[in-house]
Structure formats: structure tokens, C-alpha cells
Design a protein around this motif. Structure first.
Motif, PDB file in Angstrom:
ATOM      1  N   VAL A   1     -71.449 -57.282  -8.356  1.00  0.00           N
ATOM      2  CA  VAL A   1     -72.356 -57.640  -7.247  1.00  0.00           C
ATOM      3  C   VAL A   1     -71.526 -58.309  -6.141  1.00  0.00           C
TER       4      VAL A   1
ATOM      5  N   GLU B   1     -73.217 -67.668  -4.636  1.00  0.00           N
ATOM      6  CA  GLU B   1     -73.802 -67.886  -5.957  1.00  0.00           C
ATOM      7  C   GLU B   1     -74.662 -69.139  -5.913  1.00  0.00           C
TER       8      GLU B   1
ATOM      9  N   LYS C   1     -68.160 -57.654 -19.944  1.00  0.00           N
ATOM     10  CA  LYS C   1     -68.405 -58.992 -20.503  1.00  0.00           C
ATOM     11  C   LYS C   1     -68.506 -58.946 -22.027  1.00  0.00           C
TER      12      LYS C   1
ATOM     13  N   GLN D   1     -63.642 -67.145 -11.952  1.00  0.00           N
ATOM     14  CA  GLN D   1     -64.803 -67.277 -12.838  1.00  0.00           C
ATOM     15  C   GLN D   1     -65.068 -68.700 -13.334  1.00  0.00           C
TER      16      GLN D   1
ATOM     17  N   ASN E   1     -77.910 -63.834 -12.764  1.00  0.00           N
ATOM     18  CA  ASN E   1     -76.671 -63.503 -13.477  1.00  0.00           C
ATOM     19  C   ASN E   1     -76.777 -63.926 -14.925  1.00  0.00           C
ATOM     20  N   GLU E   2     -77.131 -65.167 -15.154  1.00  0.00           N
ATOM     21  CA  GLU E   2     -77.071 -65.652 -16.533  1.00  0.00           C
ATOM     22  C   GLU E   2     -77.948 -66.875 -16.739  1.00  0.00           C
TER      23      GLU E   2
ATOM     24  N   LYS F   1     -75.457 -61.766 -24.374  1.00  0.00           N
ATOM     25  CA  LYS F   1     -75.656 -61.476 -22.938  1.00  0.00           C
ATOM     26  C   LYS F   1     -76.410 -60.164 -22.706  1.00  0.00           C
TER      27      LYS F   1
ATOM     28  N   GLU G   1     -71.528 -54.238 -16.417  1.00  0.00           N
ATOM     29  CA  GLU G   1     -72.545 -54.319 -15.367  1.00  0.00           C
ATOM     30  C   GLU G   1     -71.921 -54.028 -14.018  1.00  0.00           C
ATOM     31  N   GLU G   2     -72.797 -53.761 -13.063  1.00  0.00           N
ATOM     32  CA  GLU G   2     -72.299 -53.504 -11.711  1.00  0.00           C
ATOM     33  C   GLU G   2     -71.673 -54.781 -11.160  1.00  0.00           C
TER      34      GLU G   2
ATOM     35  N   GLY H   1     -65.982 -68.011 -17.673  1.00  0.00           N
ATOM     36  CA  GLY H   1     -65.329 -66.745 -17.362  1.00  0.00           C
ATOM     37  C   GLY H   1     -64.453 -66.184 -18.477  1.00  0.00           C
TER      38      GLY H   1
HETATM   39  P1  ADP Z   1     -69.571 -67.170 -18.129  1.00  0.00           P
HETATM   40  O1  ADP Z   1     -70.685 -66.997 -19.101  1.00  0.00           O
HETATM   41  O2  ADP Z   1     -68.237 -67.187 -18.765  1.00  0.00           O
HETATM   42  O3  ADP Z   1     -69.796 -68.305 -17.147  1.00  0.00           O
HETATM   43  P2  ADP Z   1     -70.465 -65.297 -16.108  1.00  0.00           P
HETATM   44  O4  ADP Z   1     -71.105 -64.057 -16.520  1.00  0.00           O
HETATM   45  O5  ADP Z   1     -71.378 -66.360 -15.577  1.00  0.00           O
HETATM   46  O6  ADP Z   1     -69.547 -65.839 -17.277  1.00  0.00           O
HETATM   47  O7  ADP Z   1     -69.385 -64.990 -15.009  1.00  0.00           O
HETATM   48  C1  ADP Z   1     -68.552 -65.984 -14.435  1.00  0.00           C
HETATM   49  C2  ADP Z   1     -68.361 -65.685 -12.954  1.00  0.00           C
HETATM   50  O8  ADP Z   1     -67.842 -64.349 -12.786  1.00  0.00           O
HETATM   51  C3  ADP Z   1     -69.647 -65.703 -12.148  1.00  0.00           C
HETATM   52  O9  ADP Z   1     -70.004 -67.011 -11.749  1.00  0.00           O
HETATM   53  C4  ADP Z   1     -69.229 -64.829 -10.951  1.00  0.00           C
HETATM   54  O10 ADP Z   1     -68.426 -65.548 -10.037  1.00  0.00           O
HETATM   55  C5  ADP Z   1     -68.377 -63.752 -11.628  1.00  0.00           C
HETATM   56  N1  ADP Z   1     -69.248 -62.614 -12.026  1.00  0.00           N
HETATM   57  C6  ADP Z   1     -69.899 -62.446 -13.196  1.00  0.00           C
HETATM   58  N2  ADP Z   1     -70.627 -61.318 -13.208  1.00  0.00           N
HETATM   59  C7  ADP Z   1     -70.446 -60.726 -11.995  1.00  0.00           C
HETATM   60  C8  ADP Z   1     -70.955 -59.542 -11.374  1.00  0.00           C
HETATM   61  N3  ADP Z   1     -71.756 -58.689 -12.018  1.00  0.00           N
HETATM   62  N4  ADP Z   1     -70.564 -59.277 -10.098  1.00  0.00           N
HETATM   63  C9  ADP Z   1     -69.725 -60.121  -9.430  1.00  0.00           C
HETATM   64  N5  ADP Z   1     -69.213 -61.244  -9.963  1.00  0.00           N
HETATM   65  C10 ADP Z   1     -69.562 -61.568 -11.231  1.00  0.00           C
END
Ligand code: ADP
Length: 297
Positions: free
Chosen positions: A190, A195, A152, A221, A272-273, A103, A187-188, A160
């Protein structure tokens, strides 16, 4: 004529969901997966019973298939490299996957190609010396109050697992300590308005097809629902699609990616990802988007 065979590394639900389209295209799937109880075993023409990072087993998979693809990103790229060098056709290619599996590396890559991402940093020592915590707080205070932050695990997270919302310094210290064996990033947080997610595919001839942008809702998550198409202004829709196309073209990837994004309250889109494979936000396309599915194939 013998049927084409696609080898899938991973035999979970995402591999299982490939069955219907594979059948329509006259393709047999061969899966490499560790358990006979895994979902895709039922639909596979053959199964190589082995863990997904077992590259020796992948050699056997390769000997039976025309092309190899992936159902998840928990793979061992280094171990697969000799196969790629000997001419095995991986789709996506190992080069396209390389910046995306960790990540932190993924975030660095997205930033490097000019895509908008939340502020982030790697954690150097999980024992989180107090001086490092102070540095972390300083870094994130540049834009916002330092907490909440999101911690993370850099690899092997899904649904999650490996994502932690951190509300204060004590929790940051304790969580880093508890996870001391894992490489981590911060990370910050958000405070997104919504989403969004999108599935985007690029063909071997460079044609890019982007499915409708969807809104997703995650509780703890984990994705609970998706609305397709998302009810968003056309400029947000275009921005998401621009991001998707730019990513696929920069990577010159052949395959399909799920891209998860945050829409902020002031109308900004942040990535995000990237899931370098099919994704739960795209499950609806199995029953919808028939026209696009045909175009993709
Ligand atoms: P995974 O790879 O396990 O799916 P993610 O990084 O996509 O993990 O995070 C899962 C969920 O967590 C996201 O869909 C969101 O709802 C929440 N989340 C992740 N990163 C952030 C962030 N920086 N700020 C706010 N919510 C976040």
C-alpha cells in the motif's frame, strides 16, 4: 480487604507499563515470564518463571489471580482452552483473541466483518512452485502491477520481524524458500500517504473508549515516532474511530487493542493490523490523556 490480583502472561515492557495504573487501582500484578531479567519482574508482586506458552505454569498463575490478561499475542490458545472452560476469567476472552493471532486469519476476520483491508492471500506452499507464483502475480495484477508485494510471517512477527517488501519474482521465490518452515501470507504493497494508529478499549459493561488517533512513522518497519493527535481531516478521524468501535463491538471484547491503519493518497483508510493488547503507538497515553485514562478505569 485483600488486593485484587491480575495475572499477566508476558513480562516485557508492556506489562511493566501497566504497573502505575495497577497501583492506582489498588491491583497487584503477577507475571508469567521466562526470565528474571524481564522488565515486569521488577514491578510484579510475584513472578511465575515459565515461558509464556506454558499452560501448566498458567494454571499456577490462575490459582493466584482474579483475572488473567496478556501482554503479547504469542500465546497458545488451545492449551489455555481447558482453563477457560473451567471458568477462568481471561480478559480479552480466548474467543475474542482466536481470530486475531494469525495475521492471515485476522485479515479474513476483518474482511468478514466488513472492515477495509489491503488485498491479501495465504501462501499454500512455501516451496513456491512456479505455477503458484504465476497465480499470485495474476491475483495481485487484478488491481495493480503485481510488485511490490509484502510477504508476512503469519505468526510471531513484531517490529517488522517477519515482514518483507518483495520487489520481484526472484526475491519472492528466494524469500519463500528461505522461510519454508513458516506459514506465510502475501498482500498488496500500500503506497500509503501516512500511517495512523488508535488505542480503543471496551469495558465489561460494553462501554467503548477511543483514544485520540495518532500518526505513526515506521522506518525499516519499526516505529520511530508518533504524533498525537494526528493532524487529519475530521472525516478520516471519524472513519478510524468507526472502525475501532465496530471491531470491538463485533468481538464483544473486554480489553484494550492497538489498531494500525494506512491512510491512502486518495483518502481511504485500510486496516493493517490489530494488536490485541496495549501497543507502542499508545505509550504516550501514560503521560497524556489523563482524563480518558480515568474514564477507562
Ligand atoms: P509487525 O507486526 O511486525 O509490526 P506490520 O505488518 O505492522 O508488522 O508491518 C510493519 C510496517 O511495515 C508497517 O507499519 C508499514 O510501515 C510496513 N508495511 C506492512 N504492511 C505493508 C503493506 N501492505 N504496504 C506497505 N507497507 C507495509
Amino acid at each position: 480487604m485483600t488486593k485484587k490480583r491480575v495475572g499477566v502472561i508476558g513480562g516485557g515492557q508492556l506489562a511493566w507499563m501497566m504497573a502505575e495504573s495497577a497501583q492506582k487501582l489498588g491491583i497487584d500484578l503477577v507475571v508469567q515470564t521466562p526470565s528474571l531479567n524481564d522488565p515486569a519482574v521488577k514491578i510484579a508482586a510475584e513472578t511465575i518463571l515459565a515461558s509464556i506458552d506454558d499452560a501448566i505454569a498458567t494454571t499456577r498463575l490462575v490459582s493466584q489471580c482474579d483475572v488473567i490478561t496478556f501482554e503479547n499475542e504469542f500465546i497458545n490458545l488451545e492449551a489455555l482452552q481447558p482453563l477457560a472452560e473451567s471458568g477462568v476469567c481471561f480478559r480479552p476472552s480466548l474467543n475474542a483473541l482466536a481470530p486475531l493471532l494469525d495475521k492471515y486469519h485476522q485479515r479474513c476476520y476483518l474482511k468478514e466483518i466488513g472492515l477495509p483491508v489491503p488485498n491479501f492471500m495465504a501462501i499454500e506452499s512455501n516451496n513456491s512452485e512456479i505455477s503458484e507464483i504465476i497465480e499470485i502475480e495474476k491475483y495481485f495484477s487484478l488491481t495493480n502491477p503485481p510488485y511490490p508485494l509484502v510477504l508476512k510471517a503469519r505468526r510471531h512477527g513484531y517490529d517488522g520481524q517477519g515482514t518483507f517488501i518483495i520487489r520481484d519474482r526472484n526475491t519472492l521465490e528466494a524469500t519463500c524458500k528461505r522461510l519454508e518452515r513458516l506459514p506465510l501470507m502475501l498482500e498488496e504493497f500500500v503506497p500509503f500517504e501516512r500511517e495512523l494508529a488508535v488505542m480503543a478499549a471496551r469495558s465489561a459493561t460494553g462501554e467503548v473508549v477511543i483514544y485520540p488517533v495518532v500518526e505513526t512513522y515506521q522506518k525499516e518497519q519499526v516505529c520511530r515516532w508518533a504524533i498525537a493527535p494526528a493532524e487529519i481531516p475530521s472525516e478520516i478521524d471519524s472513519e478510524v474511530k468507526r472502525i475501532a468501535r465496530h471491531l470491538l463491538e463485533q468481538l464483544q471484547v473486554v480489553g484494550i487493542f492497538g489498531i494500525e491503519l494506512f491512510l491512502t493518497q486518495d483518502g481511504k483508510v485500510l486496516v493493517n493490523e490489530i494488536a490485541p493488547r496495549t501497543h507502542n503507538s499508545g505509550h504516550y497515553t501514560l503521560d497524556a490523556s489523563k482524563f480518558l485514562s480515568l474514564k477507562c478505569s
